[in-house]
Design a protein around this motif. Structure first.
Motif, PDB file in Angstrom:
ATOM      1  N   ASP A  41       0.838  -1.196   0.000  1.00  0.00           N
ATOM      2  CA  ASP A  41       0.000   0.000   0.000  1.00  0.00           C
ATOM      3  C   ASP A  41       0.880   1.256   0.000  1.00  0.00           C
ATOM      4  O   ASP A  41       2.105   1.181   0.088  1.00  0.00           O
ATOM      5  CB  ASP A  41      -0.981  -0.018   1.180  1.00  0.00           C
ATOM      6  CG  ASP A  41      -0.305  -0.012   2.545  1.00  0.00           C
ATOM      7  OD1 ASP A  41       0.903   0.306   2.646  1.00  0.00           O
ATOM      8  OD2 ASP A  41      -0.991  -0.317   3.537  1.00  0.00           O
ATOM      9  N   GLY A  42       0.248   2.405  -0.100  1.00  0.00           N
ATOM     10  CA  GLY A  42       0.967   3.673  -0.199  1.00  0.00           C
ATOM     11  C   GLY A  42       1.776   4.024   1.037  1.00  0.00           C
ATOM     12  O   GLY A  42       2.871   4.588   0.925  1.00  0.00           O
ATOM     13  N   GLU A  43       1.272   3.711   2.219  1.00  0.00           N
ATOM     14  CA  GLU A  43       2.006   4.016   3.452  1.00  0.00           C
ATOM     15  C   GLU A  43       3.322   3.244   3.494  1.00  0.00           C
ATOM     16  O   GLU A  43       4.362   3.780   3.883  1.00  0.00           O
ATOM     17  CB  GLU A  43       1.145   3.675   4.667  1.00  0.00           C
ATOM     18  CG  GLU A  43       1.776   4.074   5.984  1.00  0.00           C
ATOM     19  CD  GLU A  43       0.850   3.808   7.161  1.00  0.00           C
ATOM     20  OE1 GLU A  43       1.381   3.507   8.237  1.00  0.00           O
ATOM     21  OE2 GLU A  43      -0.377   3.897   7.012  1.00  0.00           O
ATOM     22  N   HIS A  44       3.277   1.995   3.098  1.00  0.00           N
ATOM     23  CA  HIS A  44       4.475   1.156   3.027  1.00  0.00           C
ATOM     24  C   HIS A  44       5.520   1.828   2.134  1.00  0.00           C
ATOM     25  O   HIS A  44       6.693   1.972   2.513  1.00  0.00           O
ATOM     26  CB  HIS A  44       4.067  -0.208   2.463  1.00  0.00           C
ATOM     27  CG  HIS A  44       5.159  -1.203   2.351  1.00  0.00           C
ATOM     28  ND1 HIS A  44       6.025  -1.243   1.278  1.00  0.00           N
ATOM     29  CD2 HIS A  44       5.516  -2.228   3.162  1.00  0.00           C
ATOM     30  CE1 HIS A  44       6.875  -2.241   1.440  1.00  0.00           C
ATOM     31  NE2 HIS A  44       6.583  -2.859   2.573  1.00  0.00           N
ATOM     32  N   GLU A  45       5.107   2.259   0.960  1.00  0.00           N
ATOM     33  CA  GLU A  45       6.025   2.883   0.009  1.00  0.00           C
ATOM     34  C   GLU A  45       6.526   4.236   0.511  1.00  0.00           C
ATOM     35  O   GLU A  45       7.680   4.607   0.269  1.00  0.00           O
ATOM     36  CB  GLU A  45       5.357   3.027  -1.354  1.00  0.00           C
ATOM     37  CG  GLU A  45       5.052   1.676  -1.989  1.00  0.00           C
ATOM     38  CD  GLU A  45       6.292   0.815  -2.147  1.00  0.00           C
ATOM     39  OE1 GLU A  45       7.103   1.085  -3.047  1.00  0.00           O
ATOM     40  OE2 GLU A  45       6.444  -0.145  -1.359  1.00  0.00           O
ATOM     41  N   GLU A  46       5.691   4.974   1.217  1.00  0.00           N
ATOM     42  CA  GLU A  46       6.104   6.271   1.786  1.00  0.00           C
ATOM     43  C   GLU A  46       7.239   6.080   2.792  1.00  0.00           C
ATOM     44  O   GLU A  46       8.231   6.816   2.779  1.00  0.00           O
ATOM     45  CB  GLU A  46       4.908   6.949   2.456  1.00  0.00           C
ATOM     46  CG  GLU A  46       5.242   8.241   3.163  1.00  0.00           C
ATOM     47  CD  GLU A  46       5.381   9.440   2.236  1.00  0.00           C
ATOM     48  OE1 GLU A  46       5.785  10.506   2.722  1.00  0.00           O
ATOM     49  OE2 GLU A  46       5.080   9.328   1.038  1.00  0.00           O
ATOM     50  N   ILE A  51      13.183   6.646   4.000  1.00  0.00           N
ATOM     51  CA  ILE A  51      14.469   6.041   4.356  1.00  0.00           C
ATOM     52  C   ILE A  51      15.463   6.207   3.209  1.00  0.00           C
ATOM     53  O   ILE A  51      16.597   6.662   3.416  1.00  0.00           O
ATOM     54  CB  ILE A  51      14.289   4.552   4.718  1.00  0.00           C
ATOM     55  CG1 ILE A  51      13.493   4.418   6.013  1.00  0.00           C
ATOM     56  CG2 ILE A  51      15.645   3.847   4.829  1.00  0.00           C
ATOM     57  CD1 ILE A  51      12.976   3.022   6.294  1.00  0.00           C
ATOM     58  N   VAL A  52      15.063   5.853   2.011  1.00  0.00           N
ATOM     59  CA  VAL A  52      15.946   5.918   0.847  1.00  0.00           C
ATOM     60  C   VAL A  52      16.462   7.336   0.636  1.00  0.00           C
ATOM     61  O   VAL A  52      17.658   7.557   0.416  1.00  0.00           O
ATOM     62  CB  VAL A  52      15.227   5.396  -0.418  1.00  0.00           C
ATOM     63  CG1 VAL A  52      16.013   5.736  -1.680  1.00  0.00           C
ATOM     64  CG2 VAL A  52      14.979   3.904  -0.309  1.00  0.00           C
ATOM     65  N   LYS A  53      15.571   8.303   0.714  1.00  0.00           N
ATOM     66  CA  LYS A  53      15.958   9.704   0.506  1.00  0.00           C
ATOM     67  C   LYS A  53      17.055  10.120   1.484  1.00  0.00           C
ATOM     68  O   LYS A  53      18.044  10.751   1.096  1.00  0.00           O
ATOM     69  CB  LYS A  53      14.717  10.586   0.650  1.00  0.00           C
ATOM     70  CG  LYS A  53      14.961  12.058   0.401  1.00  0.00           C
ATOM     71  CD  LYS A  53      13.667  12.828   0.337  1.00  0.00           C
ATOM     72  CE  LYS A  53      13.012  12.912   1.693  1.00  0.00           C
ATOM     73  NZ  LYS A  53      11.894  13.873   1.734  1.00  0.00           N
ATOM     74  N   GLN A  54      16.903   9.746   2.745  1.00  0.00           N
ATOM     75  CA  GLN A  54      17.901  10.129   3.744  1.00  0.00           C
ATOM     76  C   GLN A  54      19.225   9.401   3.542  1.00  0.00           C
ATOM     77  O   GLN A  54      20.293  10.004   3.681  1.00  0.00           O
ATOM     78  CB  GLN A  54      17.370   9.858   5.150  1.00  0.00           C
ATOM     79  CG  GLN A  54      16.269  10.818   5.552  1.00  0.00           C
ATOM     80  CD  GLN A  54      15.814  10.568   6.962  1.00  0.00           C
ATOM     81  OE1 GLN A  54      16.595  10.722   7.899  1.00  0.00           O
ATOM     82  NE2 GLN A  54      14.554  10.174   7.123  1.00  0.00           N
ATOM     83  N   ALA A 186      10.718  11.717  11.982  1.00  0.00           N
ATOM     84  CA  ALA A 186       9.641  12.667  12.305  1.00  0.00           C
ATOM     85  C   ALA A 186       8.539  12.642  11.249  1.00  0.00           C
ATOM     86  O   ALA A 186       7.355  12.725  11.585  1.00  0.00           O
ATOM     87  CB  ALA A 186      10.211  14.089  12.450  1.00  0.00           C
ATOM     88  N   ASP A 187       8.897  12.502   9.978  1.00  0.00           N
ATOM     89  CA  ASP A 187       7.904  12.478   8.901  1.00  0.00           C
ATOM     90  C   ASP A 187       7.167  11.143   8.795  1.00  0.00           C
ATOM     91  O   ASP A 187       6.281  11.001   7.958  1.00  0.00           O
ATOM     92  CB  ASP A 187       8.568  12.808   7.558  1.00  0.00           C
ATOM     93  CG  ASP A 187       8.968  14.263   7.455  1.00  0.00           C
ATOM     94  OD1 ASP A 187       8.424  15.095   8.219  1.00  0.00           O
ATOM     95  OD2 ASP A 187       9.824  14.575   6.610  1.00  0.00           O
ATOM     96  N   PHE A 188       7.534  10.169   9.615  1.00  0.00           N
ATOM     97  CA  PHE A 188       6.869   8.867   9.588  1.00  0.00           C
ATOM     98  C   PHE A 188       5.509   8.928  10.293  1.00  0.00           C
ATOM     99  O   PHE A 188       4.723   8.010  10.169  1.00  0.00           O
ATOM    100  CB  PHE A 188       7.732   7.805  10.276  1.00  0.00           C
ATOM    101  CG  PHE A 188       8.918   7.361   9.485  1.00  0.00           C
ATOM    102  CD1 PHE A 188       9.763   8.256   8.839  1.00  0.00           C
ATOM    103  CD2 PHE A 188       9.236   6.016   9.390  1.00  0.00           C
ATOM    104  CE1 PHE A 188      10.855   7.831   8.119  1.00  0.00           C
ATOM    105  CE2 PHE A 188      10.344   5.587   8.674  1.00  0.00           C
ATOM    106  CZ  PHE A 188      11.158   6.497   8.038  1.00  0.00           C
ATOM    107  N   LEU A 189       5.295   9.999  11.048  1.00  0.00           N
ATOM    108  CA  LEU A 189       4.029  10.134  11.793  1.00  0.00           C
ATOM    109  C   LEU A 189       2.965  10.802  10.962  1.00  0.00           C
ATOM    110  O   LEU A 189       3.211  11.566  10.078  1.00  0.00           O
ATOM    111  CB  LEU A 189       4.258  10.934  13.072  1.00  0.00           C
ATOM    112  CG  LEU A 189       5.231  10.280  14.062  1.00  0.00           C
ATOM    113  CD1 LEU A 189       5.488  11.219  15.219  1.00  0.00           C
ATOM    114  CD2 LEU A 189       4.679   8.973  14.567  1.00  0.00           C
TER     115      LEU A 189
END
Length: 189
Positions: A41-46, A51-54, A186-189
């Motif tokens: 789902d989209g949350e999984h990919e978000e 993580i990848v971006k960081q 922080a953006d995981f919330l």
């Protein structure tokens, strides 16, 4: 206790390698069990993107990423080698690990694998954790959606990791060498 049967093991492995999963599904052979996973789902990919971006921006070591790399890992007890597809696999770019690699490659050189829990969280929390430790993968990062936490498993042993660091989502998680930065959740919330 089940008797070890190398002929059955070979048949299972041959069948698995030739298996063509339904479109969009991932097929893995984990501790002798066929696991089919539908598209996430989209949350999984978000979570994966965050993580990848960081890692790409902040890692001390330049990393390559694969989102669907099949890894062959040592088996646990009797049974065929585990064939696992992590949500993300990171390896130092200098190794050029993915260039020319077979669909199912050995895990030597992989720096970290990432899993985000989805339909079967126990598979990621326990079973795959044991597989990655047996494979000697130095770091296993698990985003546990139900527990609203992120855990870094490190120092792989024979059947598990010897160390783990868990933080609630929203708190930073330090990633050691070769990454050497704090993963901001922080953006995981």
């Amino acid at each position: 206790m089940t008797a070890y049967d190398p002929i059955s093991e070979e048949i299972l492995l041959d069948w698995f390698v030739a298996f063509d999963p339904p479109e969009g599904f991932r097929a893995e052979l984990v501790e002798g069990e066929l696991v089919l996973t539908p598209p996430p789902d989209g949350e999984h990919e978000e979570y994966l993107w965050l993580i990848v971006k960081q890692v790409m921006k902040a890692s001390r070591t330049d990393m390559q990423l694969s989102g669907n790399k099949g890894l062959k890992l040592k088996r646990g007890g009797a049974g065929p080698e585990d064939h696992v597809i992590p949500d993300s696999t990171f390896a130092p770019t200098a190794l050029r690990l993915y260039r020319g690699a077979a669909p199912w490659m050995p895990c030597e050189g992989v720096a970290m694998v990432v899993e985000v829990t989805f339909l079967r969280p126990r598979l990621d929390r326990e079973t795959k954790r044991r597989c990655y430790a047996r494979g000697g993968i130095p770091l296993y990062l698990l985003v546990d959606r139900e527990a609203a936490s992120i855990t870094l498993f490190s120092t792989p042993g024979r059947d598990d990791y010897h160390e783990q660091c868990t933080r609630p989502l929203g708190k930073p998680l330090p990633l050691p060498d070769p990454f050497t930065f704090d993963l901001d959740t922080a953006d995981f919330l």
